[in-house]
Design an enzyme around this catalytic site. Structure first.
Site, PDB file in Angstrom:
ATOM      1  N   LYS A 185       5.724  13.905  -0.825  1.00  0.00           N
ATOM      2  CA  LYS A 185       6.259  12.704  -0.175  1.00  0.00           C
ATOM      3  C   LYS A 185       7.710  12.944   0.262  1.00  0.00           C
ATOM      4  O   LYS A 185       8.310  13.949  -0.097  1.00  0.00           O
ATOM      5  CB  LYS A 185       6.180  11.514  -1.132  1.00  0.00           C
TER       6      LYS A 185
HETATM    7  C1  LIG Z   1       0.169   9.952  -1.895  1.00  0.00           C
HETATM    8  C2  LIG Z   1      -0.488   8.664  -1.672  1.00  0.00           C
HETATM    9  C3  LIG Z   1      -0.963   7.868  -2.720  1.00  0.00           C
HETATM   10  C4  LIG Z   1      -1.048   8.322  -4.134  1.00  0.00           C
HETATM   11  O1  LIG Z   1       0.079   8.780  -4.708  1.00  0.00           O
HETATM   12  P1  LIG Z   1       0.013   9.811  -5.943  1.00  0.00           P
HETATM   13  O2  LIG Z   1       1.393   9.746  -6.462  1.00  0.00           O
HETATM   14  O3  LIG Z   1      -0.361  11.128  -5.383  1.00  0.00           O
HETATM   15  O4  LIG Z   1      -0.982   9.291  -6.913  1.00  0.00           O
HETATM   16  C5  LIG Z   1      -1.493   6.628  -2.426  1.00  0.00           C
HETATM   17  N1  LIG Z   1      -1.560   6.189  -1.165  1.00  0.00           N
HETATM   18  C6  LIG Z   1      -1.131   6.919  -0.127  1.00  0.00           C
HETATM   19  C7  LIG Z   1      -1.224   6.368   1.248  1.00  0.00           C
HETATM   20  C8  LIG Z   1      -0.582   8.185  -0.335  1.00  0.00           C
HETATM   21  O5  LIG Z   1      -0.171   8.914   0.706  1.00  0.00           O
END
Ligand SMILES: *Cc1c(COP(=O)(O)O)cnc(C)c1O
Length: 424
Positions: free
Chosen positions: A234
């Site tokens: 992210k």
């Molecule tokens: C990355 C992501 C998640 C989940 O996050 P994690 O920390 O990997 O569990 C949920 N929704 C979206 C749209 C994402 O891109």
């Protein structure tokens, strides 16, 4: 310091003023003030690239700049010496930091974005047999969180914001609908305000899946709960899994704290006050890394916005000639990814073309929720409701590389390859 991308208004129009070479905002401290300064910062920190190298969609060794790496490793070492790997002081410090940035009363730091979503759903009272409205084009975590609490995800069409089409939500409401989860995919917060207004008018809590759009402070004012992810891919990434949940709502906050850690009563050790809870608190180790990396967030956000701006300008000609559609939202956007929509040509064809030129493009999530080869997808057929609009939009979508430490030269190459595909 975290800059609020909402105030920053960083995208297209800001940088168009580049004749004056002035970024049209008051940036404090050590952030670059002019376009020239920003470009030299990008040059200093970018992932090594020389002309002709293969351009990966997301080169993993390039996720952290050398400075981010050394600050984070110091944080890891400090935590390791105390032995406080799981619970510990950094979790609380990070929560305070995020509360003040988002101006909310409560942040619960969680072990992932997925866990934040599950906890949010439990906190607003979603349970077995309930229905939750989500878009069909999200990462599996969004629907999986709904399944995990025993509820059913109900897919509603997206529009060209790549988020829920507000005008369609009412078509999917039933007496079992208990919440709405809009998703700020690719970093765009478009439609969120309207969706939150709809939620309020219909007495449905809105939980924003903001995993891809950390940095837009206004989300927390509008929604009942905002869920973040700090997984390493992210915009702000930890050294493993972690996430957070933000809310103004006292009762949801209270529930979320208890659900996040075994159902224990807030502030008391090992005393349960509810039947059960998850083991989903963020690790102290990840919190320490995130606090170290927060120092770099604002400049990374600036860099990303600048790169997005360069894409918008470099590809504008293609949009004018009706070859592609560029992202609609140029302001409330963290530019997690850079999506383009093909008016002409085919996604797979363009991916192979770019590959032959050493550039990796990607379809981030190849299947829509109702298209998976799963039992639920096979049985999901709301009467009289078609998801064709989503299929149409999603089927022509392609993502260009965009990450914190991408170099200007890499980007120039990508732009020229995309233009060459259309012979422009
Ligand atoms: C990355 C992501 C998640 C989940 O996050 P994690 O920390 O990997 O569990 C949920 N929704 C979206 C749209 C994402 O891109």
């Amino acid at each position: 310091m975290i800059i609020d991308l909402r105030h920053l208004n960083l995208a297209a129009d800001t940088f168009v003023k580049d004749k004056q070479e002035v970024i049209d905002i008051d940036l404090e401290g050590e952030l670059p003030q002019t376009k020239t300064e920003l470009e030299s910062l990008i040059r200093e920190e970018s992932y090594p690239y020389s002309n002709g190298d293969k351009i990966e969609f997301l080169p993993l060794p390039g996720l952290n700049s050398p400075q981010e790496l050394s600050s984070s490793l110091k944080a890891v070492e400090a935590v390791a010496k105390t032995g406080k790997f799981t619970s510990g002081p950094y979790v609380n410090l990070l929560e305070k930091e995020l509360e003040s940035f988002y101006k909310v009363s409560t942040c619960v730091a969680t072990s992932s974005g997925t866990d934040a979503l599950m906890i949010a759903l439990k906190a607003v009272g979603v349970g077995v047999g309930d229905e939750v409205i989500i878009p069909p084009n999200s990462f599996a975590a969004t629907e999986n969180a709904v399944f995990a609490v025993g509820a059913k995800p109900v897919f509603v069409n997206i529009d060209f914001s790549y988020n829920l089409d507000v005008s369609e939500i009412k078509l999917a409401l039933t007496s079992k609908t208990k919440a709405i989860i809009p998703v700020c995919l690719y970093g765009s917060a478009r439609n969120i305000e309207e969706i939150c207004d709809f939620g309020k008018a219909n007495n449905l809590p809105v939980i924003v899946d903001a995993a891809q759009c950390f940095g837009i402070g206004s989300l927390a004012d509008m929604a009942e709960i905002v869920c973040l992810s700090f997984n390493p891919f992210k915009n702000l990434g930890a050294f493993g899994k972690s996430g957070a949940l933000l809310t103004h709502h006292q009762e949801y906050a209270h529930q979320a704290r208890q659900f996040s850690y075994h159902g224990f009563r807030e502030g008391e050790k090992n005393v349960k006050s509810m039947d059960w809870g998850f083991n989903s608190r963020m690790d102290n180790l990840q919190a320490a890394v995130l606090l170290a990396k927060l120092e770099y967030f604002s400049r990374n956000a600036l860099k990303r916005c600048y790169l997005a701006h360069k894409y918008l300008r470099g590809l504008d000609l293609l949009q004018n000639r009706n070859k592609i559609k560029l992202p609609l939202e140029t302001r409330d956007n963290t530019w997690h990814l850079f999506p383009i929509w093909l008016e002409e040509g085919e996604v797979s064809d363009m991916i192979s073309y770019a590959k032959s030129k050493n550039v990796e493009l990607d379809i981030y999530y190849p299947s829509l929720g109702h298209e998976y080869q799963t039992q639920y997808a096979a049985s999901f057929s709301p009467t009289g409701y078609s998801l064709q609009q989503s299929e149409h939009i999603h089927g022509k979508l392609i993502h260009l590389p965009l990450y914190n430490h991408m170099s200007l030269e890499q980007q120039d190459k990508i732009i020229s390859v995309v233009r060459a595909y259309f012979k422009l």
